[in-house]
Motif scaffolding. Structure first.
Motif, PDB file in Angstrom:
ATOM      1  N   HIS A  79      34.281  47.876  72.746  1.00 31.68           N
ATOM      2  CA  HIS A  79      33.763  46.557  72.383  1.00 31.68           C
ATOM      3  C   HIS A  79      34.850  45.757  71.669  1.00 31.68           C
ATOM      4  O   HIS A  79      35.859  46.317  71.211  1.00 31.68           O
ATOM      5  CB  HIS A  79      32.550  46.712  71.474  1.00 31.68           C
ATOM      6  CG  HIS A  79      31.318  47.201  72.177  1.00 31.68           C
ATOM      7  ND1 HIS A  79      30.069  47.155  71.628  1.00 31.68           N
ATOM      8  CD2 HIS A  79      31.173  47.737  73.419  1.00 31.68           C
ATOM      9  CE1 HIS A  79      29.174  47.639  72.475  1.00 31.68           C
ATOM     10  NE2 HIS A  79      29.824  48.009  73.574  1.00 31.68           N
ATOM     11  N   GLU A  81      34.915  44.384  68.743  1.00 33.64           N
ATOM     12  CA  GLU A  81      35.138  44.769  67.342  1.00 33.64           C
ATOM     13  C   GLU A  81      35.885  46.097  67.240  1.00 33.64           C
ATOM     14  O   GLU A  81      36.819  46.227  66.440  1.00 33.64           O
ATOM     15  CB  GLU A  81      33.796  44.885  66.605  1.00 33.64           C
ATOM     16  CG  GLU A  81      33.015  43.581  66.546  1.00 33.64           C
ATOM     17  CD  GLU A  81      32.001  43.460  67.682  1.00 33.64           C
ATOM     18  OE1 GLU A  81      32.283  43.956  68.797  1.00 33.64           O
ATOM     19  OE2 GLU A  81      30.926  42.857  67.452  1.00 33.64           O
ATOM     20  N   CYS A 113      26.948  44.921  67.514  1.00 33.66           N
ATOM     21  CA  CYS A 113      25.881  45.786  68.014  1.00 33.66           C
ATOM     22  C   CYS A 113      25.725  46.962  67.058  1.00 33.66           C
ATOM     23  O   CYS A 113      26.465  47.099  66.075  1.00 33.66           O
ATOM     24  CB  CYS A 113      26.224  46.281  69.416  1.00 33.66           C
ATOM     25  SG  CYS A 113      27.548  47.509  69.429  1.00 33.66           S
ATOM     26  N   MET A 115      26.564  50.044  67.394  1.00 34.59           N
ATOM     27  CA  MET A 115      27.769  50.882  67.313  1.00 34.59           C
ATOM     28  C   MET A 115      28.840  50.218  66.446  1.00 34.59           C
ATOM     29  O   MET A 115      29.439  50.859  65.573  1.00 34.59           O
ATOM     30  CB  MET A 115      28.323  51.126  68.722  1.00 34.59           C
ATOM     31  CG  MET A 115      29.646  51.886  68.719  1.00 34.59           C
ATOM     32  SD  MET A 115      30.362  52.061  70.365  1.00 34.59           S
ATOM     33  CE  MET A 115      30.918  50.372  70.675  1.00 34.59           C
ATOM     34  N   CYS A 116      29.095  48.932  66.679  1.00 33.52           N
ATOM     35  CA  CYS A 116      30.147  48.238  65.928  1.00 33.52           C
ATOM     36  C   CYS A 116      29.733  48.043  64.475  1.00 33.52           C
ATOM     37  O   CYS A 116      30.578  48.000  63.583  1.00 33.52           O
ATOM     38  CB  CYS A 116      30.476  46.911  66.602  1.00 33.52           C
ATOM     39  SG  CYS A 116      31.205  47.134  68.232  1.00 33.52           S
TER      40      CYS A 116
HETATM   41 ZN   LIG Z   1      29.632  46.528  69.699  1.00 34.70          ZN
END
Ligand SMILES: [Zn+2]
Length: 187
Positions: A79, A81, A113, A115-116
Motif C-alpha cells: 500500500h 503508506e 486501512c 493494515m496501514c
Molecule cells: Zn493500507
C-alpha cells in the motif's frame, strides 16, 4: 526450491515526479504531494489511487514516498503508506523513523486501512495527515478498508500520534472518483 526473496519497487516515473530535496513547510503542501502521487499512479496505471509521503516535521524535509503497488507487484501489503514507510526506513536505516527524537509526519491521500493503521504504530510516526476518509474510499471505489477500532484516532493519540484529517479532502476524492470510473481498474 522455496522462493526466498521479495523485491518491492516504486514505479520509474517517481524519479521524475519527486524532487528528493523537496521541503513542504505546512500540512497542506505535504498532503498535496501525497495526493499528486495518487493522481500520477492512476494516470500512469502503475497501481491503485493512493499516495503517501514521509516528512521530517520540524524542517518539512521529504524522507520517503509511496504509492499503491499491490496489483503490479502481486503483493497485498504494498500500500502507499507501507511503501512510504519502507522507503523512508531504507533511506534512514531506522526501523522507527522517530527513534532519534526527530518528529515524523506521514501525509496520506486517504485514511489508512486496517493494515496501514497497524503499520503506523511500528514505523515511528508522530503526526498523521489524511485527505479522504475511509467512507470516501468505499463510496468512490471498490476497496474495503477493513475493520478499525471504533476510536481509532483515540488509540493513536494514546501512543502519541496526532491525527489531522479532511485536508484537501475534495482533491483526494477527485482522484478516487477518477479511478472508480476508470475502465482500467485492474492496476
Ligand atoms: Zn493500507
Amino acid at each position: 526450491m522455496v522462493y526466498a526473496q521479495v523485491h518491492l519497487a516504486l514505479p520509474a516515473w517517481i524519479h521524475e515526479a519527486v524532487d528528493p530535496l523537496t521541503v513542504c513547510a505546512d500540512d497542506t503542501s505535504k498532503l498535496a504531494l501525497a495526493i499528486e502521487l495518487s493522481r500520477l499512479n492512476v494516470r500512469h496505471e502503475t497501481g491503485g489511487p493512493f499516495g503517501a509521503a514521509v516528512f521530517d516535521e520540524s524542517s518539512g524535509r521529504l524522507i520517503g514516498v509511496g504509492v499503491n503497488r499491490v496489483l503490479p507487484l502481486a503483493c497485498s501489503v504494498a500500500h502507499a503508506e507501507t511503501m512510504a514507510y519502507m522507503t523512508a526506513q531504507a533511506r534512514t536505516q531506522k526501523v522507527r523513523l522517530n527513534e532519534d527524537g526527530t518528529r515524523i509526519v506521514l501525509a496520506t491521500s486517504s485514511q489508512p486501512c486496517c493494515m496501514c493503521y497497524g503499520a503506523t504504530f511500528w514505523a515511528g510516526i508522530d503526526t498523521l495527515l489524511i485527505g479522504a476518509r475511509s467512507e470516501d474510499v468505499m463510496a468512490l471505489t471498490d476497496f474495503d478498508e477493513g475493520p478499525l477500532p471504533a476510536d481509532w484516532i483515540g488509540e493513536l493519540g494514546k501512543r502519541g500520534i496526532g491525527v489531522r484529517r479532511d485536508l484537501l479532502r475534495e482533491r483526494a476524492c477527485a482522484v478516487l472518483g477518477e479511478y472508480g470510473r476508470s475502465e482500467h481498474r485492474r492496476y
